[in-house]
Design an enzyme around this catalytic site. Structure first.
Site, PDB file in Angstrom:
ATOM      1  N   ARG A 127       0.824  -1.216   0.000  1.00  0.00           N
ATOM      2  CA  ARG A 127       0.000   0.000   0.000  1.00  0.00           C
ATOM      3  C   ARG A 127       0.854   1.261   0.000  1.00  0.00           C
ATOM      4  O   ARG A 127       1.877   1.331   0.672  1.00  0.00           O
ATOM      5  CB  ARG A 127      -0.895   0.003   1.238  1.00  0.00           C
ATOM      6  CG  ARG A 127      -1.717   1.272   1.377  1.00  0.00           C
ATOM      7  CD  ARG A 127      -2.919   1.072   2.236  1.00  0.00           C
ATOM      8  NE  ARG A 127      -2.623   1.030   3.657  1.00  0.00           N
ATOM      9  CZ  ARG A 127      -3.558   0.913   4.587  1.00  0.00           C
ATOM     10  NH1 ARG A 127      -4.829   0.791   4.243  1.00  0.00           N
ATOM     11  NH2 ARG A 127      -3.218   0.882   5.853  1.00  0.00           N
ATOM     12  N   ARG A 160       3.055   4.058   4.783  1.00  0.00           N
ATOM     13  CA  ARG A 160       2.784   4.355   6.184  1.00  0.00           C
ATOM     14  C   ARG A 160       3.730   3.563   7.076  1.00  0.00           C
ATOM     15  O   ARG A 160       3.990   2.399   6.816  1.00  0.00           O
ATOM     16  CB  ARG A 160       1.340   3.979   6.513  1.00  0.00           C
ATOM     17  CG  ARG A 160       0.357   5.014   6.079  1.00  0.00           C
ATOM     18  CD  ARG A 160      -1.069   4.544   6.194  1.00  0.00           C
ATOM     19  NE  ARG A 160      -1.376   3.854   7.445  1.00  0.00           N
ATOM     20  CZ  ARG A 160      -2.605   3.485   7.793  1.00  0.00           C
ATOM     21  NH1 ARG A 160      -3.631   3.730   6.992  1.00  0.00           N
ATOM     22  NH2 ARG A 160      -2.816   2.855   8.926  1.00  0.00           N
TER      23      ARG A 160
HETATM   24  P1  AMP Z   1      -6.178   3.400  10.181  1.00  0.00           P
HETATM   25  O1  AMP Z   1      -5.709   4.444   9.212  1.00  0.00           O
HETATM   26  O2  AMP Z   1      -7.681   3.402  10.347  1.00  0.00           O
HETATM   27  O3  AMP Z   1      -5.622   2.032   9.904  1.00  0.00           O
HETATM   28  O4  AMP Z   1      -5.598   3.847  11.611  1.00  0.00           O
HETATM   29  C1  AMP Z   1      -4.205   3.933  11.858  1.00  0.00           C
HETATM   30  C2  AMP Z   1      -3.927   3.903  13.342  1.00  0.00           C
HETATM   31  O5  AMP Z   1      -4.551   5.022  13.977  1.00  0.00           O
HETATM   32  C3  AMP Z   1      -4.481   2.687  14.082  1.00  0.00           C
HETATM   33  O6  AMP Z   1      -3.605   1.572  14.025  1.00  0.00           O
HETATM   34  C4  AMP Z   1      -4.616   3.233  15.506  1.00  0.00           C
HETATM   35  O7  AMP Z   1      -3.362   3.309  16.144  1.00  0.00           O
HETATM   36  C5  AMP Z   1      -5.094   4.652  15.251  1.00  0.00           C
HETATM   37  N1  AMP Z   1      -6.571   4.727  15.153  1.00  0.00           N
HETATM   38  C6  AMP Z   1      -7.304   5.093  14.057  1.00  0.00           C
HETATM   39  N2  AMP Z   1      -8.622   5.048  14.313  1.00  0.00           N
HETATM   40  C7  AMP Z   1      -8.724   4.626  15.606  1.00  0.00           C
HETATM   41  C8  AMP Z   1      -9.827   4.342  16.464  1.00  0.00           C
HETATM   42  N3  AMP Z   1     -11.097   4.471  16.030  1.00  0.00           N
HETATM   43  N4  AMP Z   1      -9.555   3.927  17.734  1.00  0.00           N
HETATM   44  C9  AMP Z   1      -8.296   3.803  18.188  1.00  0.00           C
HETATM   45  N5  AMP Z   1      -7.216   4.032  17.419  1.00  0.00           N
HETATM   46  C10 AMP Z   1      -7.413   4.439  16.143  1.00  0.00           C
END
Ligand code: AMP
Length: 231
Positions: A127, A160
């Site tokens: 990705r 990322r």
């Molecule tokens: P994502 O882009 O949705 O994969 O989020 C990346 C990272 O941000 C996750 O691995 C968490 O560390 C944090 N994160 C994003 N959304 C949440 C959420 N709703 N609750 C807790 N941590 C979050």
């Protein structure tokens, strides 16, 4: 229309949610994107979140719930919202129900992107994300036409930090331990729609379209009874 896109990291939720939001004029709310912006800008929220995101752990519920409230209060969420990556715990799901209730709103459907762990690992390792608009690409299955540059906005693409192999397995474990319980939570409310997400982007898009259209049809009689539109 208020929708949650639920599933493990790398299930393709973000790709589909961004397309649907653009196509249907819905607000796209991704807590992960907001945290990455806050980290890049060095805000207090970013400083607090970085230790969690970089190691694949969840940011504490109270921080995320405060962020979700702020995002929902911004203009543009009236017509409808797609939540991507939120909620991720039962506590967050209950808080979202309460936040929507305060606004006289409720979720219409939760689309569950069901995909195997093997597929997820492949997707995450290839990705690439646009630093500017957040669009996602994949080095093999969805490359940008412009190489390392986003073909939507011209921003630079990057990998990322949490998409590296050592963090991916931690994120999958966190998903199993803390987020998978939401499947039962939403199934009990009659909101869960399962999609087979181990397929091409176009095939998953067709399934997402069908699920959203079925939701809109179910919603139409309710909206007519309460005098609301069917956004
Ligand atoms: P994502 O882009 O949705 O994969 O989020 C990346 C990272 O941000 C996750 O691995 C968490 O560390 C944090 N994160 C994003 N959304 C949440 C959420 N709703 N609750 C807790 N941590 C979050």
């Amino acid at each position: 229309m208020r929708l949650v896109f639920l599933g493990p990291p790398g299930a393709g939720k973000g790709t589909q949610a961004m397309q649907q939001a653009e196509q249907r004029g819905l607000r796209y709310i991704a807590t992960g994107d907001e945290l990455r912006k806050a980290i890049a800008a060095g805000t207090p929220l970013g400083l607090q979140a970085k230790a969690y995101t970089s190691t694949g752990r969840l940011v504490p519920d109270e921080v995320i719930i405060g962020l979700a409230r702020e995002l929902l209060e911004q203009p543009g969420a009236e017509a409808g919202v797609i939540f991507d990556g939120f909620p991720r715990t039962i506590g967050q799901a209950e808080a979202l129900d309460a936040l929507l209730r305060e606004r006289g709103e409720a979720l219409d459907a939760v689309l569950y992107f069901d995909v195997s762990s093997d597929a997820v690992v492949k997707r995450l390792s290839g990705r690439r994300v646009c630093r500017q608009c957040g669009a996602t690409f994949h080095v093999e299955s969805l490359p940008s036409q412009r190489g390392d540059v986003c073909d939507r906005c011209g921003g630079a693409l990057y990998q990322r930090e949490d998409d590296r192999a050592e963090t991916v397995s931690r994120r999958l474990q966190v998903y199993q331990e803390q987020t998978a319980a939401l499947l039962d939570y939403y199934r009990a409310q009659g909101l869960l729609v399962r999609l087979q997400a181990d397929r091409s982007i176009a095939e998953v898009r067709a399934a997402v379209n069908a699920a959203i259209e079925a939701t809109a049809r179910r919603r139409a009689p309710k909206a007519a009874a309460t005098g609301q539109g069917s956004a």
